[in-house]
Design a protein around this motif. Structure first.
Motif, short mmCIF file in Angstrom:
data_model
loop_
_atom_site.label_atom_id
_atom_site.label_comp_id
_atom_site.label_asym_id
_atom_site.label_seq_id
_atom_site.Cartn_x
_atom_site.Cartn_y
_atom_site.Cartn_z
N PRO A 1 19.84 26.53 13.14
CA PRO A 1 20.26 26.47 11.73
C PRO A 1 19.18 25.83 10.88
O PRO A 1 18.49 24.90 11.32
N ASP A 2 18.99 26.35 9.69
CA ASP A 2 18.02 25.76 8.76
C ASP A 2 18.47 26.04 7.34
O ASP A 2 19.39 26.85 7.12
N TYR B 1 23.47 22.16 6.09
CA TYR B 1 22.98 23.35 6.77
C TYR B 1 22.99 23.24 8.29
O TYR B 1 22.94 24.25 8.99
N THR B 2 23.08 22.06 8.84
CA THR B 2 23.14 21.93 10.30
C THR B 2 24.57 22.06 10.82
O THR B 2 24.77 22.18 12.03
N ASP B 3 25.55 22.02 9.94
CA ASP B 3 26.96 22.09 10.35
C ASP B 3 27.44 23.52 10.21
O ASP B 3 27.95 23.94 9.17
N ILE B 4 27.27 24.31 11.26
CA ILE B 4 27.60 25.73 11.21
C ILE B 4 29.08 25.95 10.95
O ILE B 4 29.48 26.80 10.14
N VAL B 5 29.93 25.17 11.62
CA VAL B 5 31.37 25.32 11.46
C VAL B 5 31.82 24.86 10.07
O VAL B 5 32.59 25.53 9.39
N TYR C 1 24.54 32.54 5.56
CA TYR C 1 24.42 33.77 6.33
C TYR C 1 23.56 33.49 7.56
O TYR C 1 22.35 33.33 7.47
N MET C 2 24.22 33.41 8.73
CA MET C 2 23.51 33.18 9.98
C MET C 2 23.94 34.25 10.97
O MET C 2 25.06 34.22 11.49
N ASP C 3 23.08 35.25 11.21
CA ASP C 3 23.50 36.41 11.99
C ASP C 3 22.96 36.43 13.41
O ASP C 3 23.17 37.41 14.13
#
Length: 388
Positions: free
Chosen positions: A350-351, A222-226, A342-344
C-alpha cells in the motif's frame, strides 16, 4: 371519399385527446411517508455502513476451491481486495437510501454511481455498479434513491466496496490476463436497477455534503487497507491546490509530463504516451485510469484520476507558456470530487498513490491564475483541448 376522410380525422383527434398524460408526482417519487410505509411493511432500512458491516465479509461467499477470485485478490494475509457476498433474494426487504453524488455527462463515471447518506452529520458513501448507459438521465446528481438490495450482492473491486452482481471475467486478451481471470463484482443489469431503485422526491444537488480536507488528510490512512473501505467514495473539496504537470510513474513516483511537440510527435496522447500533459492519454483500450498529480503549499501531493474515455481526457493540464517554456502551477484553487482508494493487486505494498480524487468533469475544478506568470491574478483557467 370525403366522408371517410373526415371520419378518420375525427377518430385521430379523439384518440389524441384521450392520450393526454396526467402526471402525478406522488406516483413517480416516494415521499418520506411513503418510504416509511414501504420499509415498515417489507423489511429493514440499513445505513450504508450498517449494510457493509452486516453483509460484507472479508472472503465473501463466492470463494471455494472451484470458484476463485482473480489471483491478485490476496497475497495470503487474509485481506481480499476482491470479494463477493450475495444478498438473499427472498425474505425481509434489505433497504438502503442515498443521494446520487456523481453524473456521467463527462464520461468519467461510466456505468457507475456513488451515493451519499448523511448519518449524524457525517458522510457514508458507496459505489453502485450498474449496466445502464446515460445513467444520469434516470439518476441525476442530487437524486435520492431508496434501494432494495435483495437479490444483489456487495463486493469489492480493487478494495472499493460496491453494490453489484457476481461476474466472471475470462478475458484472456487483457493485460496480465492470468492474474485477472476469476469472479469479481459486476454491473447490476438495467431491469434490476429499474425494479430495485426508487426515487425519493426530486433531485436536489444542494443537499450533497462535501468535507473540506487537505491532501495530507486524504493520504493519512493509506496503510490501512481495510479502514480505507469506509472512506472510499467520500465527497471532498481540496482548497489551495494546483496541478504541477506531473504523473505518477510506478517506478519513479511523480515525474514531469511532456507537452506536445508537433515536430517530434512527443507528448501525443493518442499513441499511449503516458507522460503527455493531458488528463488521460490513451492506454490503447487497456482501460485503467490515468492519474495526474496535484500538490499544495506544504509539498504534499495526491492524484486526480481520469478515464481515457472521458470527454475531457485530452484536455491539457493547466499551464502557461513563459519565455518559450511550459510552466505549470500558475493556476491554483479548488477541486471537488470523489475520494477513492484503488488497489487492484495484493502483490503491491500500500502507498499513498492508491488514493485519488475523481471528478465528474472539468466543472469540478475552480482554478484561477495566481499572478506568478503572464496571466493577471484572479483570471479563471480556460480549458484547452489537445489538437494534433
Amino acid at each position: 371519399m370525403k366522408a371517410r376522410k373526415y371520419l378518420i380525422l375525427a377518430i385521430l383527434a379523439a384518440g389524441m385527446t384521450a392520450c393526454t398524460y396526467d402526471v402525478q408526482p406522488e406516483k413517480l417519487y416516494l415521499s418520506e411517508e411513503g418510504v416509511a410505509e414501504l420499509v415498515a411493511s417489507d423489511g429493514k432500512l440499513y445505513t450504508i455502513n450498517e449494510l457493509l458491516d452486516t453483509f460484507m465479509t472479508e472472503e465473501g461467499n463466492y470463494l471455494s476451491d472451484t470458484s476463485l477470485y482473480r489471483t491478485r485478490a490476496t497475497n495470503g494475509n487474509g485481506i481480499y481486495l476482491y470479494s463477493i457476498d450475495t444478498l438473499p433474494s427472498t425474505g425481509p426487504g434489505i433497504y438502503i437510501r442515498g443521494r446520487v453524488a456523481t453524473d456521467d455527462y463527462g464520461g468519467n463515471f461510466y456505468k457507475a454511481l456513488v451515493i451519499q447518506q448523511i448519518v449524524d452529520g457525517k458522510q457514508q458513501c458507496m459505489r453502485l455498479s450498474i449496466d445502464l448507459g446515460s445513467a444520469s438521465g434516470m439518476y441525476p446528481r442530487g437524486q435520492e434513491l431508496l434501494i432494495r438490495c435483495n437479490g444483489l450482492a456487495i463486493g469489492r473491486y480493487a478494495n472499493q466496496p460496491q453494490l453489484c452482481v457476481p461476474s466472471y471475467n475470462n478475458n484472456t486478451n487483457a493485460n496480465k490476463a492470468g492474474e485477472k481471470v476469476g469472479w469479481n463484482p459486476g454491473r447490476i443489469p438495467a431491469p434490476l436497477c429499474r425494479k430495485n431503485f426508487k426515487h425519493i422526491g426530486t433531485p436536489d444537488e444542494s443537499k450533497l455534503q462535501y468535507d473540506e480536507v487537505t491532501i495530507a488528510e486524504c493520504i493519512a490512512n493509506y496503510t490501512d487497507i481495510v479502514g480505507a473501505r469506509k472512506i472510499d467514495g467520500r465527497l471532498v473539496i481540496l482548497k489551495n491546490v494546483w496541478f504541477d504537470g506531473k504523473y505518477n510513474d510506478q517506478k519513479n513516483g511523480p515525474t514531469l509530463c511532456v507537452h506536445y511537440n508537433s515536430e517530434t510527435g512527443e507528448g501525443n496522447p493518442e499513441v499511449a504516451d503516458s507522460n503527455a500533459d493531458v488528463f488521460a492519454p490513451t492506454t490503447n483500450n487497456m482501460g485503467f485510469p490515468q492519474s495526474r498529480c496535484i500538490t499544495d503549499a506544504s509539498g504534499k501531493w495526491t492524484l486526480v484520476s481520469t478515464s481515457e474515455y472521458a470527454k475531457y481526457a485530452h484536455y491539457y493540464l493547466p499551464y502557461e507558456e513563459i519565455g518559450g517554456k511550459i510552466v505549470y502551477g500558475t493556476y491554483k484553487g479548488t477541486i471537488r470530487g470523489i475520494l477513492g482508494y484503488y488497489m487492484d493487486n495484493a502483490g503491491y505494498d500500500p502507498d499513498q498513490a492508491k488514493w485519488a480524487i475523481s471528478i465528474c468533469d472539468l466543472g469540478d475544478l475552480d482554478l484561477k491564475a495566481d499572478g506568478s506568470g503572464n496571466v493577471p491574478a484572479g483570471t479563471p483557467w480556460v480549458p484547452e483541448e489537445w489538437v494534433k
